[in-house]
Design an enzyme around this catalytic site. Sequence first.
Site, PDB file in Angstrom:
ATOM      1  N   SER A 127     -13.067   5.258 -21.319  1.00  0.00           N
ATOM      2  CA  SER A 127     -14.519   5.073 -21.164  1.00  0.00           C
ATOM      3  C   SER A 127     -14.919   5.130 -19.703  1.00  0.00           C
ATOM      4  O   SER A 127     -14.154   4.721 -18.813  1.00  0.00           O
ATOM      5  CB  SER A 127     -14.918   3.713 -21.754  1.00  0.00           C
ATOM      6  N   TYR A 152     -14.530  -5.123 -22.460  1.00  0.00           N
ATOM      7  CA  TYR A 152     -14.378  -3.798 -23.063  1.00  0.00           C
ATOM      8  C   TYR A 152     -13.765  -2.826 -22.063  1.00  0.00           C
ATOM      9  O   TYR A 152     -12.794  -2.111 -22.362  1.00  0.00           O
ATOM     10  CB  TYR A 152     -15.736  -3.287 -23.535  1.00  0.00           C
TER      11      TYR A 152
END
Length: 335
Positions: A127, A152
Amino acid sequence: MKILVTGSAGFIGFHVCRYLLRRGDEVVGIDNLNDYYDVSLKQARLDQLLPEERFSFVRLDIADRDGMARLFSEGGFDRVVHLAAQAGVRYSLENPHAYVDSNLTGFVNVLEGCRQQKIQHLVYASSSSVYGANETTPFAEADNVDHPVSLYAATKKANELMAHTYSHLYGIPTTGLRFFTVYGPWGRPDMSPFLFTSAILAGEPLKIFNHGKHRRDFTYIDDIVEGVVRVLDHVAEGNLEWSGLTPNPSSSRAPWKIYNIGNSKPVELLTYIELIEKAIGKTTSKQLLPLQLGDVEHTYADINALTADIGYRPHVTVEDGIQRFVDWYRTFYGV
């Protein structure tokens, strides 16, 4: 080829499965169909795939160690596209254990399956969130990513490190893709295009964080999928020129590689909202709010490495992409 796609009922996973099937691959999709967001949307995506002759589906949680071991031992997969994960920056503040279970435990299970069955190539989702506190733009794979600002992001950085370990120890070719704000038809309801479109159509005020000063490298799903599949076909190799004295953070002597995959054209959030309003033909009021914990202000992908290695070039403009998304939304929800 026979390809395992994890997260096959998810946004990107669904589109990757459809692309692979259309080009003639055999695809096995797995997903646990959890309720992080509307399960009926996940099922609707899956319903598009199930009639395909070369597609089979297994409902399975990647955190299920025994289930994953059986899947790999019986599957006969050539390559793996690992897209299953607990997504969402803000939700990681509310339910951190979900990220440990899926993004760490689940990823180990995928790596172990690849090791045991000698998979030809593992491509997995990282990501743009890994860039965290980095302020240099555009974000490049050579940048330091040791300062994540959400759990995350930390799990995605951990995935890159875990993959390198397996590539180094066992020679498994692995490639991590740092996705930049993917949007388009069949998208996730927790992401801004979906939230804004829903609110505008309902005449509800928009909640806009960081007072609208965000800039995001919005990347249309078709461009992302083409890049994912091209990378899958481009098996990672060791970099013979890599040196531990001057280490390149995106490659290794091991068959391990990291790429950014984005549009490389960041757009201001308020401009993005205006484009959605234009596509809908309706405006609504805006509520400007402070920056949320875990959010980064700007994302901007340097995609030179991906362009050089696989010829990746995004084609869909943000204006075009938004119109396609809004058209799909209106059709799917009948509004």
